[in-house]
Motif scaffolding. Structure first.
Motif, mmCIF file in Angstrom:
data_model
loop_
_atom_site.group_PDB
_atom_site.id
_atom_site.type_symbol
_atom_site.label_atom_id
_atom_site.label_comp_id
_atom_site.label_asym_id
_atom_site.label_seq_id
_atom_site.Cartn_x
_atom_site.Cartn_y
_atom_site.Cartn_z
ATOM 1 N N UNK A 36 26.559 -27.734 -71.556
ATOM 2 C CA UNK A 36 24.950 -27.103 -71.406
ATOM 3 C C UNK A 36 26.019 -26.139 -72.382
ATOM 4 N N UNK A 37 25.438 -25.910 -73.602
ATOM 5 C CA UNK A 37 25.903 -24.513 -74.436
ATOM 6 C C UNK A 37 25.883 -23.080 -74.724
ATOM 7 N N UNK A 48 16.241 -19.266 -69.385
ATOM 8 C CA UNK A 48 17.985 -19.851 -69.673
ATOM 9 C C UNK A 48 18.185 -19.247 -68.409
ATOM 10 N N UNK A 49 17.825 -18.273 -67.616
ATOM 11 C CA UNK A 49 18.596 -18.068 -67.030
ATOM 12 C C UNK A 49 18.630 -18.485 -65.900
ATOM 13 N N UNK A 68 21.918 -21.069 -64.131
ATOM 14 C CA UNK A 68 22.079 -20.777 -63.115
ATOM 15 C C UNK A 68 22.374 -21.962 -62.095
ATOM 16 N N UNK A 69 20.674 -22.834 -62.045
ATOM 17 C CA UNK A 69 20.798 -24.032 -61.549
ATOM 18 C C UNK A 69 22.418 -25.279 -62.055
ATOM 19 N N UNK A 70 22.681 -25.108 -62.919
ATOM 20 C CA UNK A 70 23.518 -25.603 -63.591
ATOM 21 C C UNK A 70 24.976 -25.086 -63.203
ATOM 22 N N UNK A 71 25.375 -23.540 -63.975
ATOM 23 C CA UNK A 71 26.903 -23.614 -63.133
ATOM 24 C C UNK A 71 26.875 -23.017 -61.742
ATOM 25 N N UNK A 121 27.567 -28.381 -55.562
ATOM 26 C CA UNK A 121 27.416 -30.164 -55.243
ATOM 27 C C UNK A 121 29.266 -30.375 -54.961
ATOM 28 N N UNK A 122 29.536 -29.820 -55.732
ATOM 29 C CA UNK A 122 31.121 -30.829 -55.763
ATOM 30 C C UNK A 122 31.733 -29.639 -54.357
ATOM 31 N N UNK A 123 31.224 -29.098 -53.870
ATOM 32 C CA UNK A 123 31.295 -28.006 -52.687
ATOM 33 C C UNK A 123 30.892 -28.939 -51.223
ATOM 34 N N UNK A 124 29.823 -29.309 -51.135
ATOM 35 C CA UNK A 124 29.455 -29.603 -50.673
ATOM 36 C C UNK A 124 30.433 -31.458 -50.941
#
Length: 184
Positions: free
Chosen positions: A1-2, A153-154, A158-161, A168-171
């Motif tokens: 995402x840019x 965009x928010x 927000x979903x991306x960040x 996902x990485x934390x889980x």
């Protein structure tokens, strides 16, 4: 995402995240398929499978720490990008003037301000204001369109960040740590 032509996450964050998720995925796959690691050797020295859990847990913990630090600093940048208060940097010697970034929104705000001043002048002079009122209505429509775009965009940002690169990485890491520490 840019955002503004810049990636949201820096290269160190992406590398740390990829390394973390790859290591975690290996642990989860080994557990899910019940793979036998009893014949594992490193440089010709047999490694007992039961001795791997501790070093893997520490390694994953350190990878998570590295990822968390990089992720947190990138999130601070992401929040800063979306603050709406950004200005161009001044020259070190004070020769440059700090001006607002020239975006569609900044131009629209300038146009609204200018039109409002013209309407105020026309009212004081007793002139007709229909053209100025039409300009203001058009500007309000443009602002509504921009607001809808910013809301989308928010949501996506927000979903991306926070979800894809946060939860996902934390889980996945929590799942792998439960496997390694045998917390089922």
């Amino acid at each position: 995402m840019l955002i503004d032509g810049q990636t949201v996450f820096s290269r160190p964050t992406l590398v740390a995240g990829r390394t973390l998720l790859s290591t975690v995925a290996i642990v989860i796959i080994i557990d899910a398929y019940g793979l036998d690691l009893s014949g594992l050797e490193l440089l010709g020295v047999p490694i007992p499978a039961e001795k791997l859990n501790g070093p893997l847990a520490w390694g994953i913990g350190l990878l998570l720490l590295s990822y968390a630090v990089n992720w947190f600093t990138d999130v601070l940048s992401y929040v800063g990008w979306n603050s709406g208060e950004r200005v161009q940097k001044q020259s070190v010697w004070g020769g440059g003037k700090a001006e607002a970034l020239q975006t569609k929104l900044a131009n629209l705000i300038w146009s609204l301000s200018s039109t409002a001043k013209e309407v105020e002048t026309d009212i004081k002079a007793g002139k007709a204001q229909s053209e100025a009122v039409d300009d203001l209505k058009g500007a309000v429509e443009q602002l509504s369109e921009i607001k809808r775009g910013i809301s989308r965009l928010r949501l996506v940002g927000g979903l991306f960040v926070y979800v894809w690169h946060g939860l996902v990485p934390l889980g996945a890491t929590a799942w792998a740590m439960c496997i390694l520490l045998r917390i089922h």
